[in-house]
Design a protein around this motif. Structure first.
Motif, mmCIF file in Angstrom:
data_model
loop_
_atom_site.group_PDB
_atom_site.id
_atom_site.type_symbol
_atom_site.label_atom_id
_atom_site.label_comp_id
_atom_site.label_asym_id
_atom_site.label_seq_id
_atom_site.Cartn_x
_atom_site.Cartn_y
_atom_site.Cartn_z
ATOM 1 N N TYR A 166 16.096 44.410 101.004
ATOM 2 C CA TYR A 166 16.738 43.652 99.927
ATOM 3 C C TYR A 166 16.908 42.189 100.302
ATOM 4 C CZ TYR A 166 20.746 41.618 97.547
ATOM 5 O OH TYR A 166 21.578 40.746 96.896
ATOM 6 N N GLU B 136 5.006 47.025 95.333
ATOM 7 C CA GLU B 136 5.874 47.722 96.281
ATOM 8 C C GLU B 136 5.174 47.996 97.602
ATOM 9 O OE1 GLU B 136 7.377 51.281 94.573
ATOM 10 O OE2 GLU B 136 8.379 50.281 92.903
ATOM 11 N N GLU B 137 3.919 48.442 97.545
ATOM 12 C CA GLU B 137 3.205 48.795 98.767
ATOM 13 C C GLU B 137 2.988 47.571 99.654
ATOM 14 O OE1 GLU B 137 -0.889 51.131 100.153
ATOM 15 O OE2 GLU B 137 -0.363 50.944 98.030
ATOM 16 N N ARG C 125 8.164 52.697 101.177
ATOM 17 C CA ARG C 125 8.343 52.327 99.772
ATOM 18 C C ARG C 125 9.752 52.653 99.255
ATOM 19 N NH1 ARG C 125 2.902 53.601 96.357
ATOM 20 N NH2 ARG C 125 4.045 52.351 94.846
ATOM 21 N N THR C 126 10.403 53.648 99.849
ATOM 22 C CA THR C 126 11.738 54.003 99.367
ATOM 23 C C THR C 126 12.741 52.862 99.563
ATOM 24 O OG1 THR C 126 11.364 56.373 99.684
ATOM 25 C CG2 THR C 126 13.652 55.625 99.572
ATOM 26 N N ARG D 201 11.968 50.205 96.983
ATOM 27 C CA ARG D 201 12.400 50.568 95.621
ATOM 28 C C ARG D 201 13.906 50.403 95.454
ATOM 29 N NH1 ARG D 201 8.638 56.009 94.940
ATOM 30 N NH2 ARG D 201 6.726 54.911 94.362
ATOM 31 N N GLU D 202 14.674 50.798 96.481
ATOM 32 C CA GLU D 202 16.131 50.615 96.411
ATOM 33 C C GLU D 202 16.477 49.136 96.318
ATOM 34 O OE1 GLU D 202 18.323 52.672 99.438
ATOM 35 O OE2 GLU D 202 17.059 54.449 99.319
ATOM 36 N N LEU E 108 14.584 46.746 95.087
ATOM 37 C CA LEU E 108 14.161 46.211 93.789
ATOM 38 C C LEU E 108 15.158 46.565 92.678
ATOM 39 C CD1 LEU E 108 10.300 46.790 93.915
ATOM 40 C CD2 LEU E 108 11.568 44.673 94.341
ATOM 41 N N LYS E 109 15.794 47.718 92.796
ATOM 42 C CA LYS E 109 16.818 48.079 91.803
ATOM 43 C C LYS E 109 17.949 47.053 91.812
ATOM 44 C CE LYS E 109 16.083 53.101 91.923
ATOM 45 N NZ LYS E 109 16.665 54.414 92.338
ATOM 46 N N GLN F 92 16.778 43.657 90.372
ATOM 47 C CA GLN F 92 16.680 43.633 88.911
ATOM 48 C C GLN F 92 18.060 43.367 88.302
ATOM 49 O OE1 GLN F 92 14.760 47.053 87.212
ATOM 50 N NE2 GLN F 92 14.973 46.334 85.115
ATOM 51 N N THR G 50 11.460 44.363 84.958
ATOM 52 C CA THR G 50 10.513 45.461 84.800
ATOM 53 C C THR G 50 10.212 45.674 83.326
ATOM 54 O OG1 THR G 50 11.292 46.562 86.812
ATOM 55 C CG2 THR G 50 10.101 47.920 85.220
ATOM 56 N N THR H 2 6.457 45.421 87.313
ATOM 57 C CA THR H 2 7.614 44.637 87.736
ATOM 58 C C THR H 2 7.152 43.246 88.141
ATOM 59 O OG1 THR H 2 8.752 46.636 88.477
ATOM 60 C CG2 THR H 2 9.541 44.539 89.365
#
Length: 222
Positions: free
Chosen positions: A21, A41-42, A52-53, A56-57, A59-60, A63, A70, A76
């Motif tokens: 983050y 993401e990759e 990636r997990t 993804r956390e 990116l949440k 946002q 997104t 995104t």
């Protein structure tokens, strides 16, 4: 070259998601990821050395902080920098920055004062050599974030970090047109001195003037 995630301080250990983050956030804030650019993401995970997990956390959160957007079936993207947001962002910062600086002056611990004094020395060093715009912007971010942490109010700190991030993106967009960026960043010197000296009234006054000057400088560059 991308900077690594912010290093933990005072023995803190950040989770992979927190590290991701912070690193992605600062790339977005400094426009290393350009406004409107797709977010992969990759690729981000590979560049940060995480899966990636955690990405993804991260990116949440980003946002929610209006740094990415997104779109269904499209993907995104880094949020566009919209100059019309400047007035709204400044309206919030003109109220909360003085409050934060006053509270920092009241609540600063010995460790806080030492950290701020070290930043003051970095400002002086930056002023004595040729100006590197990116270096100055990173220093500007560190000063703001350190002062916010010195309020010892996590809600105020989180709010101001978010708005300062959005303001910094606007600043970076016009960085090539700003004639006295070093002077603007240098204004933090007296502000730090007021906080370290425990003078909340002067700290609040300087903070308000600093935010007003930021908006005027951007409008002058448009």
């Amino acid at each position: 070259m991308h900077q690594a995630a912010t290093a933990p301080q005072d023995g803190e250990e950040f989770s992979l998601a927190e590290r991701a983050y912070r690193a992605i956030r600062d790339r977005l804030v400094m426009l290393e990821i350009r406004p409107g650019a797709p977010i992969n993401e990759e690729q981000l995970g590979q560049s940060l050395g995480v899966g990636r997990t955690p990405v993804r956390e991260a990116l949440k959160r980003l946002q929610y902080e209006r740094l990415i957007t997104t779109y269904p079936r499209r993907g995104t993207f880094a949020t566009d920098v919209n100059i019309t947001d400047l007035a709204h962002i400044s309206e919030v910062r003109q109220e909360l920055e003085p409050l934060a600086c006053a509270q920092a002056a009241r609540r600063a611990t010995a460790a806080d004062r030492a950290a701020l004094t070290a930043l003051r020395r970095q400002l002086e060093a930056a002023e004595s050599r040729p100006h590197d715009a990116v270096e100055l912007m990173h220093l500007d971010l560190r000063v703001h974030r350190t002062i916010y942490a010195t309020t010892h109010n996590p809600y105020l700190e989180d709010t101001l970090v978010r708005y300062d991030n959005l303001a910094t993106r606007i600043w970076c967009l016009f960085i090539d047109r700003l004639s006295d960026m070093a002077g603007h960043v240098g204004e933090h010197g007296p502000l730090i001195e007021a906080v370290v000296a425990g003078d909340p009234d002067r700290a609040a006054h300087l903070a308000r003037r600093h935010v007003e000057g930021f908006e005027q400088a951007i409008r002058g560059a448009i």
